[in-house]
Scaffold this active site. Sequence first.
Site, PDB file in Angstrom:
ATOM      1  N   ASP A   1     -11.845  11.882 -12.103  1.00 31.09           N
ATOM      2  CA  ASP A   1     -12.764  10.785 -12.392  1.00 31.09           C
ATOM      3  C   ASP A   1     -11.961   9.531 -12.758  1.00 31.09           C
ATOM      4  OD1 ASP A   1     -15.077   9.395 -12.869  1.00 31.09           O
ATOM      5  OD2 ASP A   1     -15.514  10.345 -14.796  1.00 31.09           O
ATOM      6  N   GLU A   2     -12.569   8.352 -12.613  1.00 32.52           N
ATOM      7  CA  GLU A   2     -11.938   7.060 -12.961  1.00 32.52           C
ATOM      8  C   GLU A   2     -10.540   6.954 -12.337  1.00 32.52           C
ATOM      9  OE1 GLU A   2     -13.718   4.902 -14.257  1.00 32.52           O
ATOM     10  OE2 GLU A   2     -15.112   5.720 -15.733  1.00 32.52           O
TER      11      GLU A   2
ATOM     12  N   GLN B   1     -13.559  -2.042 -11.001  1.00 31.62           N
ATOM     13  CA  GLN B   1     -13.667  -1.808 -12.444  1.00 31.62           C
ATOM     14  C   GLN B   1     -12.326  -1.424 -13.067  1.00 31.62           C
ATOM     15  OE1 GLN B   1     -17.461   0.069 -13.907  1.00 31.62           O
ATOM     16  NE2 GLN B   1     -17.683   0.643 -11.761  1.00 31.62           N
TER      17      GLN B   1
ATOM     18  N   ARG C   1     -23.014  -4.033 -17.155  1.00 32.35           N
ATOM     19  CA  ARG C   1     -23.459  -3.183 -18.269  1.00 32.35           C
ATOM     20  C   ARG C   1     -24.958  -3.351 -18.509  1.00 32.35           C
ATOM     21  NH1 ARG C   1     -20.513   0.148 -17.431  1.00 32.35           N
ATOM     22  NH2 ARG C   1     -20.006  -1.174 -15.674  1.00 32.35           N
TER      23      ARG C   1
ATOM     24  N   LYS D   1     -21.997   8.358 -10.559  1.00 33.10           N
ATOM     25  CA  LYS D   1     -20.761   9.071 -10.214  1.00 33.10           C
ATOM     26  C   LYS D   1     -20.631  10.369 -11.011  1.00 33.10           C
ATOM     27  CE  LYS D   1     -17.631   6.660 -13.405  1.00 33.10           C
ATOM     28  NZ  LYS D   1     -17.185   7.805 -14.190  1.00 33.10           N
ATOM     29  N   THR D   2     -21.054  10.360 -12.283  1.00 31.64           N
ATOM     30  CA  THR D   2     -20.968  11.585 -13.083  1.00 31.64           C
ATOM     31  C   THR D   2     -21.856  12.670 -12.480  1.00 31.64           C
ATOM     32  OG1 THR D   2     -20.564  10.263 -15.063  1.00 31.64           O
ATOM     33  CG2 THR D   2     -21.188  12.555 -15.401  1.00 31.64           C
TER      34      THR D   2
END
Length: 802
Positions: free
Chosen positions: A259-260, A301, A661, A37-38
């Site tokens: 973002d997020e 998330q 993770r 995503k980044t």
Amino acid sequence: MHQTNNFLFKSLNNAQLNAVKHINGPLLVVAGAGSGKTKALTHRIANLIENNSVDPHNILAVTFTNKAAKEMKARLQVLLAQEIALNQFGQPWSTLKEFDQNQLRTNIDQERLRDLWIGTFHALFSRLLRYDIEKYQDPEGLTWTRQFSIYDETDSQTLVKEIVGQDMSLDPKRFDPKKIKRAISNAKNQCFTANDLEEKADNHFDKVIADAYRRYRISLSKNNALDFDDLLLLPVFLLRQNDLVRDYWHKRFQHVLVDEYQDTNRTQYELIKLITAGNTEPNKFCEWNDRSIFVVGDADQSIYSFRAADFRILIGFQEDFKNSSNNNQKASLVKLEENYRSSSNILTAANSLIENNTERIDKVLRSTREEGELLKLLSCDDEISEAEAITTKLRSLNNYNNQPIWKNFAILYRTRAQSRVLEESLVRWRIPYTIFGGLRFYDRREVKDAVAYLKVLVNSSDNISLLRIINVPRRGIGKTTIQKLNELSNKLNIPLWEVINDKQSLDETIGRSSKGINKFTELMNDLLCYIENSGPAQILQLILEKSGYLSDLLTSGSEESEDRRNNLQELINAATQFEEETENPDVEGFLSTAALTTDNDTKKNHPNSVTLMTLHNSKGLEFQNVFITGLEQGLFPSHRSIDTPSLLEEERRLCYVGITRAKERVFLSHARERRLWGGMREATIPSIFLSEIPEELIDGELPQSGGASIRRDRHLDRLTRVDRKDLNESINRPINAVRKLYSGPSKGKSWLIGDKVIHSKFGKGEIIHIFGSGEKISLAVKFGDKGSKILDPRLAPIRAIN
């Protein structure tokens, strides 16, 4: 338009490419864990600037952390430098000398990215207020100048405490300032004013909060200060109120990226709407030429509801931001489902788990990597055995390395208190570790406070420990009083305890101010009566109860205070464990053990060390190997969430975050019994999350023994792992098979409230409540004098009584 820079596209997959090439209108990018995503965000910004002639002055990019903002800025510099490197130096960026790379990045930052606004909500909108706060007209007549101070949490707490105790003359024990500050913060995060709270108040306490909120704002204004919540709330009020200010920022920021997005709260959402659509409701906004709103997130998330984050904002994005020129909702949605981090088995397990949630946007992560290893299950006798099993596994996985690579491992837990036994096991085996985002167990404030009480009881000459606890919890002993007593202690060259324990010298030194000191010395003398005939666990329990330390935490009711209570519970567990493992357990011996646990090389942040952290802190990170511990009902998922569907879904998201993770291996562990508050051991039920992962993906290992009973019998001075030789059939089975061992109702009949059952340990009982539905249920059963228990009928040793 510039010539297309293909450097921006060549490393993108199809979904990322669709997101990056989107220019006008709203777009929701559902980005799964490890899906790049980044990369999508940074390449999109670069594409707007490089290929679509968008002035960076017109771009607003909101990140969740300052670290993420710096990382995105650095990536942008490299992206925009690649074509220049070929044109200017005739060679690729990667082959340039470091000096030339740094020079190029500096030039790009100063010449092309200087006017780009990129940062967190708080950083960006405090910057906006520096320009325009003086244009804000407060309904209460309050004012601020551009030179306003920003109060951190400590400053804010101090101010609220003064308001409650002095201005409002309220008893801080009954009206806890921390609780009031938390309520004010929660109101601000939902865009509520003091008037809003006053209108909704239906009891005295709510009215007190509304009054404190109003007084708090007045005090902030007098100090020309804002707290963190104001940095978002005041811009909302300003933009709603002032047409000129709103129009300026709306016209300036034509392309907004967030973002997020699943972690935004209502106040942040209002800001995005006002900047993007101005004074128009976003679902009616139609002027999308040369304008866009681009949000990236993943409802699966969303784990920060305790910070007022609301993932439903992300789920409702397509309804809230409609492009009237294109009613096709699919056109405003891109899913990033290719995962570049984890092996296929890890992702299949994570997908299977999260599918049990109902409130989500459907997506399935697909690995770009090989199948990989199965998830490993560690079934252990108790929490000590669990810690030893994990340490043993760490050591065995590092056996093939000449130099152990400890940094490849992370141990994740639901509550900070769980770190204690893990830390002790790592110390025993001299494995370096780092606590991420928190203090080591014995460095935590409440643990140090309790240990300081023990130290003073054992050694009254310990002035450092005495000064730490003399006014903890608060007894009204001021700094001036302590200073006078300290001066007398130094002057006479006798311990401070001797000074304060002598009423005559106390009266001569501080006179009427001796009331709080007397309360403290009476407490300590009372505790000294128990020291001869009590073990460290009982003394600790007495300290926490008689001092009022525990009752202070209980009245607070916050998540932080519960965390601190858990840590104190774990300290008592440590003392109980010490008593079980030691021939003559006394307080002095326990203090020595605690000191040795903390006084070791692992105090340094070793670059090659195992990472210990809460599951919440693991968000956004990745590791080769991940251990998720304490997978038991009531611990993970937490006891608060078991009978509340929305909270249980958030716990499941937290487990999903933990699993994703990992790159190579996931280890899931649980204990068959765990020590609870006061040293009591209780049988546990494996977490429902274990049963939601397909059996074929879990490799169940032999349970690890070597728990408290073995160490107690042999008085082992170090913990020893003992593999069982006489395992019965049930222990050898994977966790998913255990449910088949116990008999429920006869076929075709389901559990009902009022059913009589019998439990192998608790005896006869009656079902008083049923949580969940279908196969996935938990039963609340009342067992006479044994009390009520919440049981999973698939796992608990119960059967129906006809």
